[in-house]
Scaffold this active site. Structure first.
Site, PDB file in Angstrom:
ATOM      1  N   CYS A   1      42.499  -3.284  78.721  1.00  0.00           N
ATOM      2  CA  CYS A   1      41.172  -3.878  78.618  1.00  0.00           C
ATOM      3  C   CYS A   1      40.389  -3.126  79.173  1.00  0.00           C
ATOM      4  O   CYS A   1      39.319  -2.262  80.000  1.00  0.00           O
ATOM      5  CB  CYS A   1      40.922  -3.567  77.361  1.00  0.00           C
ATOM      6  SG  CYS A   1      41.119  -5.274  76.998  1.00  0.00           S
TER       7      CYS A   1
ATOM      8  N   HIS B   1      33.389  -2.970  76.316  1.00  0.00           N
ATOM      9  CA  HIS B   1      33.240  -3.924  76.723  1.00  0.00           C
ATOM     10  C   HIS B   1      32.336  -4.079  77.913  1.00  0.00           C
ATOM     11  O   HIS B   1      32.288  -3.186  78.044  1.00  0.00           O
ATOM     12  CB  HIS B   1      34.215  -4.490  77.236  1.00  0.00           C
ATOM     13  CG  HIS B   1      35.788  -5.005  76.519  1.00  0.00           C
ATOM     14  ND1 HIS B   1      35.521  -5.714  76.038  1.00  0.00           N
ATOM     15  CD2 HIS B   1      36.919  -5.043  77.194  1.00  0.00           C
ATOM     16  CE1 HIS B   1      36.625  -6.091  74.889  1.00  0.00           C
ATOM     17  NE2 HIS B   1      37.805  -6.220  75.344  1.00  0.00           N
TER      18      HIS B   1
END
EC number: 1.2.1.11
Length: 340
Positions: free
Chosen positions: A130, A243
């Site tokens: 990710c 994120h």
């Protein structure tokens, strides 16, 4: 005629998001089957306006299905991905199992779409980590223009990257802060995550880096350019989804911050929000549910000849996992399978 699609791990955070995105993007599917382990057998999951009842991954026959999106972790993938691939179903795997296999393409469609031609060696395509996925979307257009030599990245990764247990632990610990009699010790994470940051994601390696940091190095080299030098510090933060990354880039050729901003504005998968004023940037909470990778704080690094700094934010359950997998499926369909 559309595709026959399988989503393995359909009851997890990423699996559910895969189903949502398939529906949102109106993927041309004639049939979608949701698979889960036996403990979740029969659980109902949403696919657009439909409700799907999960079937047993262990006994499922992949014959006749075109694409399987896997979100079941490396151990289970090691068992079931070869079965699906052997049955003629192309596996798009979200685990780390195949990412470093030279016979398996590691794909971010905005960055290295041509690599998909190598899928047929094992009938498997890997989805990147990710934290890597959003970073390489930002790096590639700048690399094409000025050739990136070195990247220094610090990540601020949400707890959803650790799955449902990570989300639950942050939630429970946050509540317990206000109720001293209800102590919630760390279980999923190595230290308290509520009101704290933890510079430790995945296991430690011999050189002192963590495996998450190693992944960012190895995957960036495989996806963008093996000559790029990358050093990473990966940090878990008390954010549920999204994120963030502070990225420092050194290029071979000089690249002005204004030109970099213009390049990123027209690059696929990127949304630039970069105003030098209060709130003129994107934070994790604002990116949740969005397809884009957001870039802010673009500025020259005056400490080196050809340096840039930027801030990169993305929904890790989407671009970092489910969205990228669906985009790979779209790429595979358009370039390889081509059903009318």
């Amino acid at each position: 005629m559309g595709y026959r699609i399988v989503v393995a791990g359909a009851t997890g955070n990423v699996g559910r998001e895969m189903l949502n995105i398939l529906a949102e993007r109106q993927f041309p599917a004639d049939e979608v089957v949701a698979l889960a382990s036996r403990k979740s057998l029969g659980t109902q999951v949403s696919f657009g306006d439909e409700t799907l009842k999960t079937k047993d991954l262990d006994t499922f026959d992949f014959t006749g299905f075109d694409i399987a999106l896997f979100a079941i972790g490396s151990d289970a993938t090691k068992i079931y991905a070869p079965k699906a691939a052997k049955a003629g179903c192309v596996v798009i795997d979200n685990s780390s199992l195949y990412r470093y296999d030279p016979d398996v393409p590691l794909i971010v469609p905005e960055v290295n779409p041509d690599a998909i031609e190598g899928y047929s060696k094992k009938n498997i395509i890997a989805n990147p980590n990710c934290s890597t996925a959003q970073m390489v979307v930002a790096l590639k257009p700048l690399h094409d223009r000025a050739k990136i030599k070195r990247v220094v990245v610090s990540t601020y990764q949400s707890v959803s990257g650790a799955g449902k247990e990570g989300i639950d632990e942050l939630w429970d610990q946050t509540k317990s802060i206000y109720n001293p009699t209800d102590n919630k010790p760390a279980k999923k994470f190595t230290k308290q995550i509520a009101f704290n940051v933890i510079p430790h994601i995945d296991v430690f390696m011999e050189d002192g880096s963590t495996k998450e940091e190693w992944k960012m190095v190895a995957e960036t080299k495989k996806i963008v350019d093996p000559k790029i030098k990358v050093t990473a510090t990966c940090v878990r933060v008390p954010v549920f989804v999204g994120h963030s990354e502070a990225i420092n880039i050194e290029t071979e050729e000089h690249l002005d911050e204004d030109e970099a901003r213009d390049i990123l504005r027209v690059s696929p998968g990127i949304m630039v929000v970069d105003k030098r004023e209060d709130g003129g940037y994107v934070t994790p909470i604002e990116c949740v549910g969005d397809f884009a990778t957001f870039i802010s704080r673009i500025r020259q690094d005056s400490t080196i000849d050809n340096g840039l700094n930027l801030w990169c934010v993305s929904d890790n359950l989407r671009k970092g996992a489910a969205l990228n997998a669906v985009q790979i499926a779209e790429l595979l369909g358009n370039r390889i399978l081509k059903k009318g």
